[in-house]
Design a protein around this motif. Structure first.
Motif, PDB file in Angstrom:
ATOM      1  N   GLU A  33       5.675  -2.806  51.052  1.00 40.61           N
ATOM      2  CA  GLU A  33       5.961  -3.084  49.645  1.00 40.61           C
ATOM      3  C   GLU A  33       6.594  -4.463  49.571  1.00 40.61           C
ATOM      4  OE1 GLU A  33       7.697   0.100  47.093  1.00 40.61           O
ATOM      5  OE2 GLU A  33       9.438  -1.245  47.150  1.00 40.61           O
ATOM      6  N   ASP A  96       2.026   7.052  49.288  1.00 42.80           N
ATOM      7  CA  ASP A  96       2.592   8.159  48.517  1.00 42.80           C
ATOM      8  C   ASP A  96       4.113   8.180  48.633  1.00 42.80           C
ATOM      9  OD1 ASP A  96       2.188  10.501  46.853  1.00 42.80           O
ATOM     10  OD2 ASP A  96       2.788  11.686  48.603  1.00 42.80           O
ATOM     11  N   ALA A  99       5.422   5.451  46.373  1.00 42.12           N
ATOM     12  CA  ALA A  99       5.302   5.815  44.956  1.00 42.12           C
ATOM     13  C   ALA A  99       6.369   6.833  44.554  1.00 42.12           C
ATOM     14  CB  ALA A  99       3.905   6.364  44.671  1.00 42.12           C
ATOM     15  N   LYS A 100       6.604   7.820  45.402  1.00 35.63           N
ATOM     16  CA  LYS A 100       7.634   8.826  45.110  1.00 35.63           C
ATOM     17  C   LYS A 100       9.017   8.186  45.063  1.00 35.63           C
ATOM     18  CE  LYS A 100       5.177  12.787  47.004  1.00 35.63           C
ATOM     19  NZ  LYS A 100       5.084  13.730  48.120  1.00 35.63           N
ATOM     20  N   MET A 102       9.756   5.123  44.232  1.00 37.15           N
ATOM     21  CA  MET A 102       9.869   4.330  43.008  1.00 37.15           C
ATOM     22  C   MET A 102      10.133   5.225  41.802  1.00 37.15           C
ATOM     23  SD  MET A 102      10.166   1.658  41.320  1.00 37.15           S
ATOM     24  CE  MET A 102       9.641   0.175  42.094  1.00 37.15           C
ATOM     25  N   LYS A 103       9.449   6.362  41.742  1.00 37.77           N
ATOM     26  CA  LYS A 103       9.686   7.302  40.636  1.00 37.77           C
ATOM     27  C   LYS A 103      11.132   7.778  40.620  1.00 37.77           C
ATOM     28  CE  LYS A 103       5.556   9.528  39.032  1.00 37.77           C
ATOM     29  NZ  LYS A 103       4.733  10.715  38.973  1.00 37.77           N
ATOM     30  N   GLU A 104      11.639   8.098  41.795  1.00 39.23           N
ATOM     31  CA  GLU A 104      13.024   8.547  41.892  1.00 39.23           C
ATOM     32  C   GLU A 104      13.995   7.425  41.548  1.00 39.23           C
ATOM     33  OE1 GLU A 104      14.251  10.983  45.089  1.00 39.23           O
ATOM     34  OE2 GLU A 104      12.367  12.096  45.137  1.00 39.23           O
ATOM     35  N   GLU A 106      13.546   4.998  39.464  1.00 40.39           N
ATOM     36  CA  GLU A 106      13.536   4.786  38.018  1.00 40.39           C
ATOM     37  C   GLU A 106      14.468   5.756  37.298  1.00 40.39           C
ATOM     38  OE1 GLU A 106       9.400   5.122  37.087  1.00 40.39           O
ATOM     39  OE2 GLU A 106       8.959   3.064  37.689  1.00 40.39           O
ATOM     40  N   GLN A 107      14.711   6.915  37.892  1.00 38.01           N
ATOM     41  CA  GLN A 107      15.559   7.931  37.265  1.00 38.01           C
ATOM     42  C   GLN A 107      16.966   7.976  37.859  1.00 38.01           C
ATOM     43  OE1 GLN A 107      13.407  11.628  37.430  1.00 38.01           O
ATOM     44  NE2 GLN A 107      11.546  10.689  36.659  1.00 38.01           N
ATOM     45  N   ASN A 108      17.214   7.207  38.903  1.00 43.22           N
ATOM     46  CA  ASN A 108      18.495   7.234  39.597  1.00 43.22           C
ATOM     47  C   ASN A 108      19.422   6.153  39.019  1.00 43.22           C
ATOM     48  OD1 ASN A 108      20.614   6.934  41.428  1.00 43.22           O
ATOM     49  ND2 ASN A 108      19.326   7.332  43.201  1.00 43.22           N
TER      50      ASN A 108
END
Length: 131
Positions: A33, A96, A99-100, A102-104, A106-108
């Motif tokens: 990344e 994967d 991606a997981k 990054m999703k976490e 965004e919410q952390n």
């Protein structure tokens, strides 16, 4: 032209990271990344602390391999970058996993300060080594 130079700068950074890795066969299976970004001038002083908090969180994510940060060296090419320009190179076992994470992120709330310190993202993407 500026975008092309920035992309070439990122490719050189990835190449240097690959050369410094002892086991290139493992690295070639991972996903890299790359994020090139500028930090807001008023956040530069606090950025080392902010970055350490982010690294501590990222390093606990499933599939995390490594995290390196580069900072512009203040060479005379100011049209390409500035002293607020950084490159993060994060290795993941799989796309994967990245991606997981990054999703976490965004919410952390721990990442809020990091995201809030960024003035501009020039490049953000996932790469693998091309032979």
């Amino acid at each position: 032209m500026k975008t092309l130079n920035t992309i070439l700068f990122a490719i050189m950074a990835i190449s240097l990271a690959a050369q410094s890795t002892k086991n290139k066969s493992i690295m070639s299976k991972n996903v890299t990344e790359v994020v090139i970004y500028q930090i807001k001038a008023e956040k530069i002083k606090d950025f080392p602390t902010i970055l350490e908090r982010v690294r501590a969180n990222v390093s606990n994510a499933p599939g995390f391999v490594s995290y390196k940060t580069l900072r512009w060296t203040k060479e005379p090419n100011e049209f390409i970058a500035s002293e607020n320009t950084f490159i993060d190179i994060v290795e993941w076992k799989t796309l994967d996993d990245a991606a997981k994470a990054m999703k976490e992120a965004e919410q952390n709330p721990a990442f809020g300060e990091f995201f809030g310190s960024i003035e501009k993202i020039t490049v953000m993407g996932h790469f693998d080594f091309y032979k």
